[in-house]
Design an enzyme around this catalytic site. Sequence first.
Site, PDB file in Angstrom:
ATOM      1  N   ASP A 188       0.861  -1.308   0.004  1.00 22.29           N
ATOM      2  CA  ASP A 188       0.004   0.034   0.001  1.00 22.29           C
ATOM      3  C   ASP A 188       0.807   1.247   0.005  1.00 22.29           C
ATOM      4  OD1 ASP A 188      -1.840  -1.879   0.379  1.00 22.29           O
ATOM      5  OD2 ASP A 188      -2.875  -0.836   2.043  1.00 22.29           O
ATOM      6  N   ASP A 189       0.189   2.292  -0.296  1.00 14.42           N
ATOM      7  CA  ASP A 189       0.574   3.675  -0.419  1.00 14.42           C
ATOM      8  C   ASP A 189       1.700   4.172  -1.238  1.00 14.42           C
ATOM      9  OD1 ASP A 189      -1.012   3.547   2.025  1.00 14.42           O
ATOM     10  OD2 ASP A 189       0.528   3.692   3.338  1.00 14.42           O
ATOM     11  N   HIS A 238      -6.065   3.113  -3.871  1.00 17.20           N
ATOM     12  CA  HIS A 238      -5.954   3.386  -2.474  1.00 17.20           C
ATOM     13  C   HIS A 238      -6.324   4.696  -2.133  1.00 17.20           C
ATOM     14  CE1 HIS A 238      -4.867   1.890   1.425  1.00 17.20           C
ATOM     15  NE2 HIS A 238      -3.857   2.442   1.505  1.00 17.20           N
ATOM     16  N   HIS A 242      -5.379   9.257   1.262  1.00 14.95           N
ATOM     17  CA  HIS A 242      -5.292   8.486   2.367  1.00 14.95           C
ATOM     18  C   HIS A 242      -5.825   8.838   3.493  1.00 14.95           C
ATOM     19  CE1 HIS A 242      -3.195   5.126   4.679  1.00 14.95           C
ATOM     20  NE2 HIS A 242      -2.946   4.541   3.776  1.00 14.95           N
ATOM     21  N   HIS A 349       3.598  -2.510   3.111  1.00 14.30           N
ATOM     22  CA  HIS A 349       3.706  -0.838   2.675  1.00 14.30           C
ATOM     23  C   HIS A 349       4.949  -0.894   1.859  1.00 14.30           C
ATOM     24  CE1 HIS A 349       0.738  -0.810   5.856  1.00 14.30           C
ATOM     25  NE2 HIS A 349       0.001   0.097   5.268  1.00 14.30           N
TER      26      HIS A 349
END
Length: 447
Positions: A188-189, A238, A242, A349
């Site tokens: 993620d991210d 995503h 965030h 991540h």
Amino acid sequence: MKTQALTALIALLGSSNVHALNPKHVALNRRQQTTSQSSGAPQGTPTHGTGVTVVPAATGTAIPPIESITFGMPTKATLPVTATFAAGASVPVSGAPALPTPFVFSPADWPAQDAIPPTDSDEVTMWMKELEGLDIPNIKPTVDGSCAGDPAAAADAANRGWWTCGGHTRSTDITSCPDKLTWGVSFDDGPSPYSKNLLNFLDEKDIRATFFVVGSRVIERPAILVEEYMGGHEISVHTWSHKHLTSLTTEQIVAELGWTRHAIRKVLGVTPTTMRPPFGDIDDRVRAISLAMGMVPILWTRTPDGGQFDTNDWRVAGNLTTGKESVAVFENILTNASAIDTGFIVLQHDLYEITVDLAIGYTLNAALNHKPAFTLEPIGQCIKVPSSNMYFESTTNKTFPYTNQTGGGYDIDGDGVVDTLGKGNNGFTNSIPFFSALLSVGFAILL
């Protein structure tokens, strides 16, 4: 017809599974500022300490000993993007369009990075039309997406289908891989300056992953996103900034999802049909909006006793624990892998240097050396969805998300033949044939 379709969706959202409280990934909402710019978007400056002993890694970079992977560790040089792809290049997804013209960042074309996009733009007004005629649940936004911050919402978590408080899921959530001992690999991210280190490792080990990308990072580092996609990895949404989606208004959620898929399509030429909510923060309102916009929610696996297949790498980057403690906790969680009937989806991540070091130095190596052996696959592959169906432009599926056949069988590829996917909430499960209809109200207009 659309009203009847979403009424069917809500009916199919079924009873929930109650597990332990979901830990808050607050640290990851404070984005690490890094150097190395691909697009011209603004950048910050890394802040780390000094002095550490390092050991060689297979990628040619240096991975610190586990005792040294902790908040404040020194930064090392980032790796440049080595692969370049011209406009019109063929892509590894059957039926997908060729790569578009290389992305060039222009501030006037995009919302401010790392902030909730304005909801009065022409783009958001157009995307809101995708919700027209659909029964989006009238659930009040949470205070801040946390259980402690909104006790009233937490007390009603089961009715809301709120994952954060109690781990409540619905039948449309993807929460595990159906085949036992299958590790659903996800990050993620990103994209980040350290994603290249990770890509090198994944390539050397012949591992493919699903990357849940943040729109604000996509416009910063489009070349990294292209390399991920062209390397056979899956790309998913995503959000733009965030934020906890349950704390946002419906218009803000549409803006967060819409701008991210728009950025991905500008860079890659394809639009993901999946998403992951930041912090796993989803309820029935967020689900309905996501599905209305053509994106199926993907979370990660919880065990019956509330354990999570979470590497806790975010806790190290947030100065909440050490690398050694993080790996020890995750190794303990892995003992559940043989005890559960399905495979599992793992949370990791690639935004931080720390989290990438933990992945390529320790976590993924543990996966590769595990006995009994794990099968490591991107999430679409592990749930047996063809790669073409992971993107709107190439999907051959005739319904959205996918058709649930009585008895746990799923028509994964939309060909009318039941494909066995497993038990419980392991895949796309509702039969709502409105995906194509949605596109007539503006989904493709601004993409």
